[in-house]
Design a protein around this motif. Structure first.
Motif, mmCIF file in Angstrom:
data_model
loop_
_atom_site.group_PDB
_atom_site.id
_atom_site.type_symbol
_atom_site.label_atom_id
_atom_site.label_comp_id
_atom_site.label_asym_id
_atom_site.label_seq_id
_atom_site.Cartn_x
_atom_site.Cartn_y
_atom_site.Cartn_z
ATOM 1 N N CYS A 167 10.755 17.806 62.390
ATOM 2 C CA CYS A 167 9.526 17.741 63.193
ATOM 3 C C CYS A 167 9.350 19.035 64.001
ATOM 4 C CB CYS A 167 9.563 16.541 64.135
ATOM 5 S SG CYS A 167 8.180 16.483 65.292
ATOM 6 N N PRO A 168 8.211 19.723 63.871
ATOM 7 C CA PRO A 168 8.005 20.985 64.599
ATOM 8 C C PRO A 168 8.086 20.841 66.116
ATOM 9 C CG PRO A 168 6.373 20.730 62.860
ATOM 10 C CD PRO A 168 7.090 19.418 62.972
ATOM 11 N N TRP A 169 7.670 19.683 66.642
ATOM 12 C CA TRP A 169 7.729 19.486 68.098
ATOM 13 C C TRP A 169 9.136 19.093 68.529
ATOM 14 C CZ3 TRP A 169 8.866 15.463 71.479
ATOM 15 C CH2 TRP A 169 8.498 15.666 72.804
ATOM 16 N N SER A 170 9.703 18.094 67.890
ATOM 17 C CA SER A 170 11.005 17.581 68.303
ATOM 18 C C SER A 170 12.113 18.610 68.142
ATOM 19 C CB SER A 170 11.363 16.326 67.498
ATOM 20 O OG SER A 170 10.426 15.297 67.710
ATOM 21 N N ARG A 180 12.084 21.632 68.778
ATOM 22 C CA ARG A 180 12.057 22.669 69.801
ATOM 23 C C ARG A 180 12.353 22.145 71.208
ATOM 24 N NH1 ARG A 180 8.468 24.192 65.884
ATOM 25 N NH2 ARG A 180 8.348 26.433 65.386
ATOM 26 N N GLN A 181 12.571 20.858 71.327
ATOM 27 C CA GLN A 181 12.762 20.282 72.657
ATOM 28 C C GLN A 181 14.142 20.593 73.221
ATOM 29 O OE1 GLN A 181 10.091 19.004 74.311
ATOM 30 N NE2 GLN A 181 9.211 19.839 72.414
#
Length: 329
Positions: free
Chosen positions: A140-143, A145-146
């Motif tokens: 997931c591109p968002w997850s 990077r968290q």
């Protein structure tokens, strides 16, 4: 075993063997191994089924085949037993086809038995959560990077939503919010697993809390006894003090929590330690609220929860006033 349909002599038997992917392959029940070794034929439609290497290692001849219901019934002719190792999807077309044949009344049906080879233990779905989190973190591109810091605000929000669900008494909402809080734990553990400086995993998190619970419950896991909640609390406080070796009762109290909760926690620590600490005095509502919160805590009331309840009553009154005004306009 659940017998679905019983036929006459000579029609044989079909055994549908189900397994859980959350249990290590090869760990099957004794009735499952007996059925596997006693069957005249063992079939499996999934060539990549995780059980197959272990079954073959144990001397079970498994054929890769996906028979139709009619073919399976014919294979049982002559009083033969055919065992089908179910796929992850459960072989629904096959079982539906067998049910249709049985319902038609035109075909002599073999005995059909459902045999669970392995069962999920309590908490088994947590393994699914860990696997899903691994994939989301990787793809997931968002997850992907968290960071711990970036997710911190969500932990606070989810905790407040959980408290609201508890106070509202909505069990469906409570279940969902508990899941959201659990997600935060698994997410942070997954991020930590990638760290280069002493990484830890969700298993380390679970191991830590298990050790802590056992150590702080000597009346359950040890030789101590406790028959009242007060004695349990005394055990907890004593073992916690031994673990932390704190020099002040204020250590470990997060100052960033809501002010009423912070005041109540400080007052509770002072009272438990038997200290005589007069409340500071000063001008303004802050000191008045401090005194009210400390008094509430001494009387066994959570000032934060009490104020939230009063605030909800205030909100309801606002809604009534707004409705009345709308009715007049």
């Amino acid at each position: 075993m659940n017998e679905i349909e019983t036929g006459g002599d000579g029609v044989g038997r079909v055994v549908l063997l189900t397994t859980s992917h959350r249990v290590a392959p090869g760990l099957l029940s004794w009735p499952a191994w007996q059925a596997l070794h006693g069957a005249d034929e063992v079939l499996c439609a999934d060539a990549t089924h995780p059980q197959l290497p272990y079954l073959r290692e144990a001397g079970v001849d498994v054929k890769e085949a996906a028979p139709t219901a009619e073919e399976l019934v014919r294979a049982c002719a002559g009083d033969r037993t055919v065992l089908v190792v179910a796929t992850a999807e459960g072989d629904r077309p096959l079982t539906d086809g067998l049910a249709r044949l049985a319902g038609s009344g035109r075909v002599p049906m073999p005995d059909l038995e459902l045999l669970p080879g392995s069962y999920d233990l309590p908490g088994a779905r947590l393994l699914d959560l860990v696997q899903v989190m691994d994939r989301i973190r990787a793809e997931c591109p968002w997850s992907s990077r968290q960071t711990h810091r970036g997710l911190a605000k969500y932990a606070i929000e989810e905790a407040y939503e959980l408290v609201e669900a508890i106070e509202e008494g909505d069990t469906d909402e409570l279940r969902e919010e508990l899941g959201d809080v659990l997600l935060q734990v698994v997410f942070h553990a997954r991020i930590a697993e990638e760290a280069e400086d002493g990484a830890f995993s969700v298993d380390d998190v679970a191991a830590g809390i298990v050790d802590k619970l056992i150590h702080r419950h000597p009346h359950v896991f040890g030789e101590d006894t406790a028959s009242t909640p007060e004695e349990v609390k005394a055990h907890w406080l004593r073992t916690k003090a031994q673990e932390k070796q704190r020099t002040s009762v204020t250590e470990g109290i997060p100052l960033g929590q809501p002010a009423l909760a912070l005041t109540a926690k400080l007052a509770s620590r002072v009272r438990t330690a038997g200290l005589e600490v007069p409340l500071p005095t000063g001008d303004g509502p802050g000191y008045e609220l401090l005194a009210l919160a400390a008094r509430a805590e001494s009387e066994g009331t959570d000032p934060e929860a009490a104020l939230r309840a009063a605030a909800r009553a205030y909100r309801d009154a606002v809604l009534v006033a707004e409705a009345a005004r709308a009715g007049r306009s």
